[in-house]
Design an enzyme around this catalytic site. Structure first.
Site, PDB file in Angstrom:
ATOM      1  N   ASP A  31      62.724  42.847  18.184  1.00  0.00           N
ATOM      2  CA  ASP A  31      63.068  43.994  19.027  1.00  0.00           C
ATOM      3  C   ASP A  31      64.208  43.605  19.972  1.00  0.00           C
ATOM      4  O   ASP A  31      64.052  42.717  20.810  1.00  0.00           O
ATOM      5  CB  ASP A  31      61.833  44.423  19.835  1.00  0.00           C
ATOM      6  CG  ASP A  31      62.065  45.699  20.623  1.00  0.00           C
ATOM      7  OD1 ASP A  31      62.668  46.628  20.071  1.00  0.00           O
ATOM      8  OD2 ASP A  31      61.643  45.757  21.786  1.00  0.00           O
ATOM      9  N   CYS A  71      65.627  51.801  19.470  1.00  0.00           N
ATOM     10  CA  CYS A  71      64.413  51.507  18.703  1.00  0.00           C
ATOM     11  C   CYS A  71      63.903  52.641  17.834  1.00  0.00           C
ATOM     12  O   CYS A  71      63.739  52.485  16.626  1.00  0.00           O
ATOM     13  CB  CYS A  71      63.303  51.082  19.665  1.00  0.00           C
ATOM     14  SG  CYS A  71      63.709  49.648  20.673  1.00  0.00           S
ATOM     15  N   HIS A 132      56.417  52.748  17.926  1.00  0.00           N
ATOM     16  CA  HIS A 132      57.475  53.538  18.567  1.00  0.00           C
ATOM     17  C   HIS A 132      57.988  54.705  17.714  1.00  0.00           C
ATOM     18  O   HIS A 132      59.167  55.064  17.782  1.00  0.00           O
ATOM     19  CB  HIS A 132      58.643  52.643  18.995  1.00  0.00           C
ATOM     20  CG  HIS A 132      59.251  53.120  20.294  1.00  0.00           C
ATOM     21  ND1 HIS A 132      60.177  52.387  21.001  1.00  0.00           N
ATOM     22  CD2 HIS A 132      59.060  54.251  21.013  1.00  0.00           C
ATOM     23  CE1 HIS A 132      60.522  53.038  22.095  1.00  0.00           C
ATOM     24  NE2 HIS A 132      59.857  54.177  22.123  1.00  0.00           N
ATOM     25  N   ASP A 271      65.709  45.295  15.034  1.00  0.00           N
ATOM     26  CA  ASP A 271      65.853  46.754  14.997  1.00  0.00           C
ATOM     27  C   ASP A 271      67.156  47.240  15.602  1.00  0.00           C
ATOM     28  O   ASP A 271      67.633  48.320  15.292  1.00  0.00           O
ATOM     29  CB  ASP A 271      64.660  47.438  15.676  1.00  0.00           C
ATOM     30  CG  ASP A 271      64.601  47.200  17.180  1.00  0.00           C
ATOM     31  OD1 ASP A 271      65.227  46.233  17.675  1.00  0.00           O
ATOM     32  OD2 ASP A 271      63.907  47.973  17.872  1.00  0.00           O
ATOM     33  N   ASN A 272      67.733  46.466  16.492  1.00  0.00           N
ATOM     34  CA  ASN A 272      69.056  46.759  17.055  1.00  0.00           C
ATOM     35  C   ASN A 272      69.515  45.541  17.843  1.00  0.00           C
ATOM     36  O   ASN A 272      68.743  44.603  18.055  1.00  0.00           O
ATOM     37  CB  ASN A 272      69.054  48.012  17.949  1.00  0.00           C
ATOM     38  CG  ASN A 272      68.036  47.993  19.053  1.00  0.00           C
ATOM     39  OD1 ASN A 272      66.999  48.648  18.960  1.00  0.00           O
ATOM     40  ND2 ASN A 272      68.311  47.264  20.119  1.00  0.00           N
TER      41      ASN A 272
END
Length: 461
Positions: A31, A71, A132, A271-272
């Site tokens: 994350d 996210c 999320h 995720d980023n």
């Protein structure tokens, strides 16, 4: 550490052969971790020996993209194989980048997730980590194809505090809150233990383990267990990264110990990208930009793929592929049927991952959206940036100018025109701003929301 650099991942290819049983699939997603945060992608600050070894034993993708710099939209693409705007998960119910606790919005139950595809192909399925994609019961992992869930339903920074009347951060087992507030220091450790126990319990059948880690997370002081706290050269952020490396190693060791090495595809990514902090914490180097936007630093991720006997070892692959491709790739590996009643934006990239000499990117164009706005288009080596009113404002060669130091907009009018045409196609198909796309699908909504809280008897009320 020596790597073979091949533009199309050609060297060391292995022939595709029928499997005795479909492979196990383990997808680990950090994350807010940056492209330059692990050793095999250039970090000299963080110690990541297990991920470096994983890369040496597998393939390192250098042009791997997620579909958003934040996210919720990014995770929606992993689950559905679609751009976030396609499934209306590009923006929250409040117009924010990501969903907040007790939101009425979530991933629509009618979407067929990759977990549902694999479950229908007789896979055991588990989500262990940060979800999320909606915290209402209708949107939880257990309603989206996962047999088992253990984790927090949204970001680690979404905690109860002044001005935010949210519930204490819940740690859930399936649909029950088992701890609130969750002890964030031990999340990585506990996720790892739960994942290993679940794999051990399901070793006799094909399994899909989706492990979206909570760390480094969204706080300015990431969390780590006592064994790692204060041990890195980069403060709390480095501590969390090095514990993530340990976690990946534990998962790989467990797969080997269970005798499943050659039967298990393991993918590790983020995720980023790492967000901007002052002082800096994460690194997206050598890419330009930070997490939470549409820069390369926000959306181009480290991605390591390991599957002994199937994915060639020691290869650095420069073929463009994306997180949307997990959907079709995993489905075809499992022998699952991909739905034909809806658009799926991702592709089957087995040939790329297996190192076939003729493997090329399946993408004629890839789109960068920030919430609802189309901000850039990539085709081949070129990335075209668009202004707020949609006009071309920058063109970069991402292969020969990885840090985007030279704007070549004026030098390639033909390329600009071609990419601008792709942008028009995206606006018509996916939408842009308040303009609806022709082929969007609705997100899920509930009329009455409830908080994920511990039962009164468990709280001692």
């Amino acid at each position: 550490m020596g790597f073979l650099i091949v533009a199309a991942c050609a060297r060391g290819a292995t022939a595709e052969a029928p499997e005795e049983r479909p492979p196990n699939i383990v997808l680990i997603v950090a994350d807010n971790l940056g492209y330059g945060d692990v050793g095999c992608y250039g970090s000299t600050l963080h110690r990541t020996p297990r991920l470096d070894r994983m890369a040496a034993e597998g393939m390192r993708l250098r042009h791997f993209y997620v579909t958003s710099g934040v996210c919720t939209p990014s995770r929606a693409s992993i689950m559905t194989g679609c751009y976030p705007r396609r499934v209306n998960m590009h923006i929250s119910d409040l117009g924010h980048h990501v969903l907040q606790p007790v939101s009425p919005k979530g991933l629509h139950p009618d979407e067929i997730t990759v977990a549902e595809l694999l479950k229908h192909a007789d896979y055991a399925t588990a989500c262990i980590g940060k979800w999320h994609l909606g915290d209402q019961p209708e949107f939880l992992p257990t309603r989206q194809g996962f047999d088992f869930y253990y984790g927090i339903p949204y970001s680690d920074d979404m905690t109860q505090r002044e001005g935010k009347p949210w519930p204490p951060l819940p740690l859930m087992r399936n649909e029950e809150v088992v701890e609130a507030p969750a002890d964030r220091n031990t999340l990585t450790q506990r996720y790892t233990e739960e994942a290993i126990a679940w794999m051990e319990a399901n070793r006799e059948r094909p399994f899909f383990l989706f492990m979206p880690q909570a760390m480094p997370g969204s706080t300015r002081e990431p969390f780590a267990s006592e064994e790692f706290r204060g041990k890195s050269a980069n403060g709390a952020y480095g501590d969390s990264v090095e514990e993530l490396d340990w976690s990946a190693g534990e998962i790989l060791d467990a797969v080997a110990r269970l005798g499943l090495d050659e039967q298990t595809l393991v993918i590790w990514t983020s995720d980023n990208g790492a967000p901007r902090r002052n002082p800096p914490q994460g690194s997206n180097s050598p890419l330009k930009g930070w997490g939470y936007d549409t820069s390369e630093g926000a959306m181009r991720m480290p991605c390591i793929v390991r599957w002994p006997g199937h994915v060639p070892s020691g290869v650095r692959c420069d073929v463009l592929c994306t997180s949307m491709d997990f959907y079709a790739t995993f489905a075809n590996l499992a022998g699952a049927e991909i739905p034909d009643d809806r658009i799926i934006d991702g592709y089957d990239i087995r040939r790329i991952l297996k190192g076939h000499p003729a493997a090329e990117t399946p993408y004629e164009a890839f789109y960068y959206y920030d919430r609802g706005e189309l901000k850039a288009v990539r085709s081949g080596p070129f990335k075209l940036y668009l202004s707020d009113d949609g006009e071309p404002e920058g063109l970069y060669d991402l292969v020969n100018d990885i840090s985007e130091e030279e704007n070549i907009l004026a030098d390639h009018p033909d390329v600009v025109a071609r990419l601008d045409e792709h942008a028009a196609e995206a606006r018509a198909d996916l939408g842009n701003g308040d303009q609806e796309g022709a082929n969007q699908r609705p997100a899920g909504w509930v009329e009455e929301v409830t908080a994920r809280e511990m039962a009164a008897s468990d709280r001692g009320d």
